[in-house]
Design an enzyme around this catalytic site. Structure first.
Site, PDB file in Angstrom:
ATOM      1  N   ARG A 120      17.425  -5.367  -0.416  1.00 54.99           N
ATOM      2  CA  ARG A 120      16.946  -5.009  -1.757  1.00 54.99           C
ATOM      3  C   ARG A 120      17.413  -3.643  -2.229  1.00 54.99           C
ATOM      4  O   ARG A 120      17.218  -3.280  -3.390  1.00 54.99           O
ATOM      5  CB  ARG A 120      15.413  -5.129  -1.831  1.00 54.99           C
ATOM      6  CG  ARG A 120      14.653  -4.193  -0.939  1.00 54.99           C
ATOM      7  CD  ARG A 120      13.194  -4.613  -0.819  1.00 54.99           C
ATOM      8  NE  ARG A 120      12.329  -3.863  -1.703  1.00 54.99           N
ATOM      9  CZ  ARG A 120      10.994  -3.908  -1.665  1.00 54.99           C
ATOM     10  NH1 ARG A 120      10.373  -4.721  -0.826  1.00 54.99           N
ATOM     11  NH2 ARG A 120      10.276  -3.187  -2.473  1.00 54.99           N
ATOM     12  N   GLU A 127       5.396 -12.604   2.282  1.00 54.86           N
ATOM     13  CA  GLU A 127       6.671 -12.026   1.843  1.00 54.86           C
ATOM     14  C   GLU A 127       7.792 -12.276   2.842  1.00 54.86           C
ATOM     15  O   GLU A 127       8.868 -11.713   2.726  1.00 54.86           O
ATOM     16  CB  GLU A 127       6.517 -10.526   1.545  1.00 54.86           C
ATOM     17  CG  GLU A 127       5.872  -9.715   2.645  1.00 54.86           C
ATOM     18  CD  GLU A 127       5.634  -8.262   2.263  1.00 54.86           C
ATOM     19  OE1 GLU A 127       6.132  -7.797   1.224  1.00 54.86           O
ATOM     20  OE2 GLU A 127       4.938  -7.571   3.027  1.00 54.86           O
ATOM     21  N   CYS A 148       2.239 -10.078  -6.515  1.00 52.93           N
ATOM     22  CA  CYS A 148       2.270  -8.640  -6.784  1.00 52.93           C
ATOM     23  C   CYS A 148       3.696  -8.086  -6.734  1.00 52.93           C
ATOM     24  O   CYS A 148       3.891  -6.880  -6.824  1.00 52.93           O
ATOM     25  CB  CYS A 148       1.368  -7.889  -5.823  1.00 52.93           C
ATOM     26  SG  CYS A 148       1.868  -8.061  -4.114  1.00 52.93           S
ATOM     27  N   ASN A 169       9.311  -9.260  -4.007  1.00 51.19           N
ATOM     28  CA  ASN A 169      10.422  -8.328  -3.721  1.00 51.19           C
ATOM     29  C   ASN A 169      10.985  -8.613  -2.338  1.00 51.19           C
ATOM     30  O   ASN A 169      12.195  -8.736  -2.149  1.00 51.19           O
ATOM     31  CB  ASN A 169       9.944  -6.870  -3.752  1.00 51.19           C
ATOM     32  CG  ASN A 169       9.274  -6.520  -5.048  1.00 51.19           C
ATOM     33  OD1 ASN A 169       9.500  -7.187  -6.050  1.00 51.19           O
ATOM     34  ND2 ASN A 169       8.437  -5.504  -5.043  1.00 51.19           N
ATOM     35  N   ASP A 170      10.083  -8.705  -1.374  1.00 49.09           N
ATOM     36  CA  ASP A 170      10.550  -8.974  -0.020  1.00 49.09           C
ATOM     37  C   ASP A 170      10.824 -10.453   0.199  1.00 49.09           C
ATOM     38  O   ASP A 170      11.758 -10.802   0.919  1.00 49.09           O
ATOM     39  CB  ASP A 170       9.536  -8.454   1.004  1.00 49.09           C
ATOM     40  CG  ASP A 170       9.723  -6.976   1.239  1.00 49.09           C
ATOM     41  OD1 ASP A 170      10.880  -6.550   1.410  1.00 49.09           O
ATOM     42  OD2 ASP A 170       8.731  -6.232   1.215  1.00 49.09           O
ATOM     43  N   ARG A 215      -3.702  -2.267   0.402  1.00 51.44           N
ATOM     44  CA  ARG A 215      -2.733  -2.735   1.389  1.00 51.44           C
ATOM     45  C   ARG A 215      -2.574  -1.654   2.445  1.00 51.44           C
ATOM     46  O   ARG A 215      -2.376  -0.489   2.100  1.00 51.44           O
ATOM     47  CB  ARG A 215      -1.378  -3.036   0.745  1.00 51.44           C
ATOM     48  CG  ARG A 215      -0.402  -3.605   1.779  1.00 51.44           C
ATOM     49  CD  ARG A 215       0.918  -3.998   1.182  1.00 51.44           C
ATOM     50  NE  ARG A 215       1.700  -2.834   0.831  1.00 51.44           N
ATOM     51  CZ  ARG A 215       2.886  -2.894   0.213  1.00 51.44           C
ATOM     52  NH1 ARG A 215       3.371  -4.074  -0.150  1.00 51.44           N
ATOM     53  NH2 ARG A 215       3.558  -1.803  -0.067  1.00 51.44           N
ATOM     54  N   ARG A 217      -0.480   0.430  -2.962  1.00 49.94           N
ATOM     55  CA  ARG A 217       0.490   0.749  -1.895  1.00 49.94           C
ATOM     56  C   ARG A 217       0.058   2.072  -1.269  1.00 49.94           C
ATOM     57  O   ARG A 217       0.470   3.141  -1.719  1.00 49.94           O
ATOM     58  CB  ARG A 217       1.897   0.883  -2.476  1.00 49.94           C
ATOM     59  CG  ARG A 217       2.526  -0.416  -2.946  1.00 49.94           C
ATOM     60  CD  ARG A 217       3.951  -0.164  -3.400  1.00 49.94           C
ATOM     61  NE  ARG A 217       4.707  -1.376  -3.602  1.00 49.94           N
ATOM     62  CZ  ARG A 217       4.853  -2.000  -4.778  1.00 49.94           C
ATOM     63  NH1 ARG A 217       4.282  -1.518  -5.862  1.00 49.94           N
ATOM     64  NH2 ARG A 217       5.585  -3.095  -4.872  1.00 49.94           N
ATOM     65  N   HIS A 254      12.041   1.488  -4.352  1.00 52.27           N
ATOM     66  CA  HIS A 254      10.753   2.070  -4.740  1.00 52.27           C
ATOM     67  C   HIS A 254      10.802   3.027  -5.917  1.00 52.27           C
ATOM     68  O   HIS A 254       9.818   3.184  -6.625  1.00 52.27           O
ATOM     69  CB  HIS A 254      10.042   2.639  -3.517  1.00 52.27           C
ATOM     70  CG  HIS A 254       9.372   1.529  -2.791  1.00 52.27           C
ATOM     71  ND1 HIS A 254      10.063   0.735  -1.895  1.00 52.27           N
ATOM     72  CD2 HIS A 254       8.145   0.994  -2.911  1.00 52.27           C
ATOM     73  CE1 HIS A 254       9.250  -0.213  -1.473  1.00 52.27           C
ATOM     74  NE2 HIS A 254       8.080  -0.079  -2.066  1.00 52.27           N
TER      75      HIS A 254
HETATM   76  C1  PEP Z   1       6.839  -7.102  -2.388  1.00 54.72           C
HETATM   77  O1  PEP Z   1       7.509  -7.131  -1.354  1.00 54.72           O
HETATM   78  O2  PEP Z   1       7.000  -7.899  -3.337  1.00 54.72           O
HETATM   79  C2  PEP Z   1       5.794  -6.086  -2.560  1.00 54.72           C
HETATM   80  C3  PEP Z   1       4.970  -6.108  -3.578  1.00 54.72           C
HETATM   81  O3  PEP Z   1       5.737  -5.088  -1.640  1.00 54.72           O
HETATM   82  P1  PEP Z   1       6.732  -3.814  -1.592  1.00 54.72           P
HETATM   83  O4  PEP Z   1       7.543  -3.816  -2.851  1.00 54.72           O
HETATM   84  O5  PEP Z   1       5.853  -2.628  -1.465  1.00 54.72           O
HETATM   85  O6  PEP Z   1       7.540  -4.093  -0.368  1.00 54.72           O
HETATM   86 MG    MG Z   2       6.918  -6.001   0.385  1.00 55.93          MG
END
Ligand code: PEP
Ligand code: MG
Length: 581
Positions: free
Chosen positions: A467, A433, A504, A456-457, A334, A298, A191
């Site tokens: 990650r 995700e 996203c 990302n997830d 979200r 977020r 993050h």
């Molecule tokens: C993701 O997982 O791609 C996402 C946008 O959510 P976060 O990065 O907040 O887990």
């Molecule tokens: Mg995510």
């Protein structure tokens, strides 16, 4: 001058002085005491334990009011540690027998219990170690007169450097005076990296122990594109970095004219360009870059900034402010995505041994219906002020979606019964995700209004790569055949069901993947503000048939490395054609 290689987490260049954030655990040293001071020292220890117990009780009461008694019970169980004879009595005895200071002997008592728990090889006891450590730190801070371990940001322009920073640390540091971030830990999708990109400052993470020797005031340069840190740069490097910084700013200025033109391919295919944001202060920047909406808010960062659980009205105010500022452009809220790396004790989330597979996202929310309800009510109320959507994170099955939708209905019924203004027709969507969400995308699409793919997830879970773990960060491979197939299949399922699908995750903000996303068929792309014009530019230069051909070529490879190499060649060839025309 030394060049240290890390992970390029946020693009950009910066030169400046370091501001090191040390989140050190208090480390007591042994101090002998005189026999006559045994009782006063024991009293000092007992008083500190009493203060710690009161702090824990206050915290539990707060959690009980906000989250219910189950959550309060978790923190209340720490009171038992303070009463445990192996800790309390043993420390008092040690003071008498070993004639040392209380903080040193308390740490010794805790260490003994920790080592017993380690030996038990049982996950329950391993988890209790975290509680022991938490209690230890609380008591030590009281005994040693240290403040609560709160992180503060620099008071003048600096490059922030730390071992690791939680999202709440980052929120506490804020955006003022931060030229960039350097972290020992982390990856592109941690993050801090995401926030740096939102702020438009460079970040290099995963630098490992190379950061250990650095201290406050050291002069450094960061290359966020290459993921390089240069320690004590010479005059020439400083000059070069300043030039690069200005060149980049000039490119952003050059693309500023794209703000009001659509992201439309030369053959008339229109994509909506949105932005991801964490905090309301980012809205202005999003609008300045031509954002057509907020594709991902977020909301957890609003909680982190608040430092405790905001009330429904407090949340409503923040959400309404964003909706109002967006002036008719949609906002996708979200719901809280805590757990994983976003652990907040006041919310009842806890550090877990396998946090990304743990009590996270929708799982946490459904277990805390009061918290979810207050958030949803605030969102439905804010939606009365402008187009809004609600999105649930970490969905793995239809039952979670149904439960969440049922709570949405309850909220709207209650608001209606209370005659509170709200919009009950808000679209409800999900983050896609998890691999299971992809596998049942047709079933999920039949019961929700939109998808947003969180790469990302999705990459983390499909390639089984933590990650945050720099040792496996090389597995962050957006062009891995599994990832491409997963995305394609989720998008096709969404389109077959007649719903829109956006992206996203971080992949959306990487210009080099823009054509791939076009070829995959995304309807909306949600990026960081600074990247929006660059991604838009690519879309305006690429026909849909070119993008589809590129995707089909990339999907024909068996490995991510082959696909990456092909994309590199393709982009170089395309650049030279454009130059010659
Ligand atoms: C993701 O997982 O791609 C996402 C946008 O959510 P976060 O990065 O907040 O887990
Ligand atoms: Mg995510």
């Amino acid at each position: 001058m030394a060049v240290i290689k890390g992970i390029a987490a946020s693009p950009g260049y910066a030169v400046g002085k370091l501001f090191c954030i040390e989140k050190k655990r208090p480390e007591p040293v042994a101090n002998p005491i005189l026999k006559k001071n045994i009782e006063p020292e024991q009293k000092r220890f007992k008083d500190a334990v009493a203060v710690a117990a009161q702090q824990i009780r206050d915290l539990a009461a707060k959690l009980k009011a906000e989250l219910g008694k189950d959550e309060a019970a978790i923190i209340e169980s720490q009171l038992l540690i303070l009463e445990d004879e192996l800790i309390l009595d043993s420390t008092l005895c040690r003071i008498k027998e070993e004639l040392q200071n209380a903080e040193y002997l308390f740490t010794k008592s805790i260490a003994e219990v920790v080592s017993r728990f380690h030996d038990l090889q049982d996950s329950y006891y391993k988890e209790r170690i975290l509680d022991l450590r938490d209690v230890e730190e609380r008591v030590l801070r009281i005994l040693m007169g240290l403040d609560h371990n709160e992180v503060v940001g620099p008071s003048e322009d600096c490059i922030v450097c730390a071992n690791e920073l939680t999202p709440s640390d980052t929120a506490a540091i804020g955006t003022t005076n931060v030229l960039g971030f350097l972290l020992e830990e982390g990856s592109r999708t941690s993050h801090v990296a995401i926030l740096s990109r939102s702020m438009g400052v460079p970040a290099v993470v995963g630098l490992g122990e190379a950061l250990t020797g650095l201290s406050d005031g050291d002069s450094v340069a960061i290359d966020g594109h290459l993921g390089e840190l240069i320690v004590t740069p010479d005059k020439e490097i400083i000059r070069k970095f300043k030039l690069l910084y200005h060149k980049e700013s000039a490119l952003n200025e050059k693309l500023a004219h794209l703000k009001d033109v659509p992201a439309e391919t030369p053959d008339g295919h229109r994509i909506k360009m949105f932005n991801n944001i964490e905090l309301p202060i980012e809205v202005d920047k999003a609008l300045l870059c031509g954002s057509e909406g907020i594709g991902l808010l977020r909301t957890e960062y609003i909680y982190f900034q608040h430092g405790s659980i905001p009330s429904e009205d407090e949340q409503m105010e923040v959400y309404s402010e964003i909706v109002k500022k967006m002036d008719g452009r949609p906002v996708v809220f979200r719901t809280l995505d805590v757990g994983g790396d976003k652990v907040q004790r006041y919310l009842g989330a806890r550090k877990e041994f396998n946090p990304f597979l743990g009590w996270r996202g929708i799982r946490f929310l459904l277990a805390n219906p009061a918290l979810l309800k207050s958030q949803l009510r605030a969102m439905f109320r804010a939606a009365a002020g402008g187009p809004s959507k609600i999105m649930f994170p970490m969905i793995t099955g239809v039952d979670e979606l149904r439960k969440a939708r049922q709570i949405c209905r309850e909220c709207c019924n209650e608001l209606a019964a209370e005659s509170i203004e709200h919009d009950p027709d808000v679209e409800i969507g999900i983050m896609v995700e998890t691999p299971s969400a992809v596998a049942i995308a047709d079933l999920l699409a039949a019961e929700c209004d939109f998808f947003s793919i969180g790469t990302n997830d999705l990459i983390q879970y499909s390639l089984s790569m933590d990650r945050l773990n720099r040792r496996v960060s090389y597995l962050y491979q957006p062009l891995h055949p599994a990832v491409l197939r997963f995305m394609k299949s989720a998008i096709d399922a969404a389109h077959n069901a007649g719903i829109k699908v956006s992206i996203c995750g971080e992949m959306a903000s990487e210009t080099r993947f823009a054509e791939v996303l076009l070829g995959l068929g995304f309807d909306e792309i949600s990026t960081h503000a600074v990247q929006l014009p660059k991604v838009k530019q690519v879309i305006r230069w690429t026909t849909m048939s070119e993008a589809k051909q590129l995707l089909s070529d990339l999907m024909s490879f068996s490995t991510a490395a082959e696909a990456e190499a092909h994309l590199d060649e393709y982009l170089i060839a395309k650049k030279s054609v454009r130059k010659n025309n």
